[in-house]
Design a protein around this motif. Sequence first.
Motif, short mmCIF file in Angstrom:
data_model
loop_
_atom_site.label_atom_id
_atom_site.label_comp_id
_atom_site.label_asym_id
_atom_site.label_seq_id
_atom_site.Cartn_x
_atom_site.Cartn_y
_atom_site.Cartn_z
N ILE A 229 -26.14 -14.77 25.90
CA ILE A 229 -26.41 -15.68 24.79
C ILE A 229 -27.90 -15.98 24.68
N GLU A 230 -28.36 -16.15 23.44
CA GLU A 230 -29.72 -16.62 23.18
C GLU A 230 -29.70 -18.15 23.28
N PRO A 231 -30.59 -18.76 24.05
CA PRO A 231 -30.63 -20.23 24.11
C PRO A 231 -30.83 -20.86 22.74
N ILE A 232 -31.61 -20.21 21.89
CA ILE A 232 -31.70 -20.54 20.46
C ILE A 232 -31.54 -19.21 19.74
N GLN A 233 -30.54 -19.11 18.89
CA GLN A 233 -30.31 -17.85 18.22
C GLN A 233 -31.41 -17.58 17.20
N GLY A 234 -32.05 -16.42 17.30
CA GLY A 234 -33.19 -16.11 16.46
C GLY A 234 -32.80 -15.59 15.09
N GLU A 235 -32.41 -14.31 15.01
CA GLU A 235 -32.04 -13.71 13.73
C GLU A 235 -30.86 -14.45 13.10
N PHE A 260 -24.41 -14.93 34.13
CA PHE A 260 -24.88 -15.62 32.93
C PHE A 260 -26.25 -15.05 32.57
N ILE A 261 -26.33 -14.43 31.37
CA ILE A 261 -27.55 -13.74 30.95
C ILE A 261 -28.15 -14.48 29.75
N ALA A 262 -29.38 -14.93 29.89
CA ALA A 262 -30.09 -15.58 28.80
C ALA A 262 -30.99 -14.55 28.10
N ASP A 263 -30.71 -14.32 26.84
CA ASP A 263 -31.55 -13.44 26.03
C ASP A 263 -32.71 -14.28 25.49
N GLU A 264 -33.86 -14.16 26.16
CA GLU A 264 -35.05 -14.94 25.78
C GLU A 264 -36.10 -14.05 25.11
N VAL A 265 -35.63 -12.99 24.45
CA VAL A 265 -36.56 -12.08 23.80
C VAL A 265 -37.41 -12.81 22.75
N ASN A 282 -32.42 -27.17 32.16
CA ASN A 282 -32.52 -26.81 33.58
C ASN A 282 -31.57 -25.67 33.96
N LEU A 283 -31.40 -24.73 33.03
CA LEU A 283 -30.58 -23.57 33.32
C LEU A 283 -31.29 -22.61 34.26
N GLU A 284 -30.53 -21.97 35.12
CA GLU A 284 -31.06 -20.93 36.00
C GLU A 284 -30.21 -19.68 35.81
N PRO A 285 -30.48 -18.93 34.75
CA PRO A 285 -29.66 -17.74 34.46
C PRO A 285 -29.72 -16.73 35.60
N ASP A 286 -28.63 -16.00 35.76
CA ASP A 286 -28.63 -14.92 36.77
C ASP A 286 -29.61 -13.82 36.36
N LEU A 287 -29.66 -13.55 35.05
CA LEU A 287 -30.60 -12.56 34.50
C LEU A 287 -31.22 -13.14 33.23
N ILE A 288 -32.50 -12.84 33.00
CA ILE A 288 -33.19 -13.21 31.77
C ILE A 288 -33.81 -11.95 31.19
N THR A 289 -33.59 -11.73 29.89
CA THR A 289 -34.24 -10.61 29.22
C THR A 289 -35.40 -11.14 28.40
N THR A 290 -36.52 -10.43 28.46
CA THR A 290 -37.72 -10.84 27.72
C THR A 290 -38.35 -9.63 27.04
#
Length: 455
Positions: A229-235, A260-265, A282-290
Amino acid sequence: MSTPIAPVEQKRKVITAIPGPKSTQIIARRAAAVSASLGMSMPAVIERAAGGILVDVDGNHIIDLGAGIAVVNVGNSAPHVVENVQRQVAEFTHTCFMVAPYLGYIEVCEALNRLTPGKFAKKSVLLNSGAEALENAVKIARSFTKRQAIVVFEHGYHGRTNLTMGMTAKNMPYKDSFGPFTPEIYRMPMAYPYRWEGGAAACEKDALDVVIHKMDKEIGGKNIAAIVIEPIQGEGGFIIPPKGFMPGLAKYAKDNGALFIADEVQTGFARTGQMFASEDENLEPDLITTAKGIAGGLPLAAVTGRADVMDSIHASGLGGTYGGSPVACAAALGAIKTIEEDKLVDRAKKIGAIMSDELYKMKAKHSIIGEVRGRGAMQAIELVIPGGTEPNTAALGKIVKYCQEKGVLILTAGTYSNVIRLIPPLVIPEDLLREGLSILDEAITAVLNESLVSA
């Protein structure tokens, strides 16, 4: 010896019609040479840019409220980025990190491991684009968990590759006619307060329970490899879920052995008034994409996450010829240095406060604005038919055109194509920002009065 480039004056100037004669000629060449499948938001050919200004080939100075879709957070041609890139190009341009490693790649990974949220040990892998980062995050999750199901959300956007098209919610223009898509992707309702049945209060109360129920009954928690999930959905339209929704998803993932994967692109690198939007709760995602804001305009992306997860993949299971290009890594180190030295996290908060204040003033005047939403330097307005919530796509196009003719670049978004998103460079001068917002206000007024004027 090269001629020094004069600084770009931070002032809006509309010298010709937009597009001007030179841009018009070049756009004709574009039409003859470039696939018609590529869109064009602004009909002006850019030759220089810096701060909050784009200069086109006709000499027009255009206020930039898009930052290349949240890419040049540090501004175009930021000094640290330029210096690092010039030095790196002179030293070497490519070896392929998997063939002969270099320090820059390691330094970028060290910076990402330090900056991303999470007190645990982290490691990173560098790639070329946001879509590629999401592809790899899913590969990692499936391999680590030995499961297949990937949970995504309505209104989400994750890329244009086959896998990420399947993860992306909106059909047109991203998915139409391009299938079939990768299986085992499950789309959940998004906590979209403005459009949730019963309104924002009902969304806050019910959305998490609805999603958890659907995951349990339609997929089964033990089958889920990852929730993405995106923390704030962009498109999707800068949709911000209510407090508690994201932490609730993270807890569900942990309780069920999923990642839990945060899409922070789009939300990463100071854009939202934090280095990463996940920090808001204060989320600590297992994976973050940038990607996007990571390298000041050069193509670079990353997956950063728990060291045990990142190390679980077999040797040579991840990689790519150009991933972590030495030139892009040099740019990223310059961008990160700029963010930290110039306190751009704080700057994003200030920009956000200015934009939010002005947008709420517009909402009070214009019944066409259904909602103002955003965080930090990532703000949006959703346009509706006055008196209800029906999306107003016709007005969107007219407002964008008015702004373009006046020398202001704004971007659109939203599943219903009715959202104006404002994501300026974090170095934009305050007077330019306010001028751009004033012209947006003018555009809305003109549309409502049915008296559009040319520049």
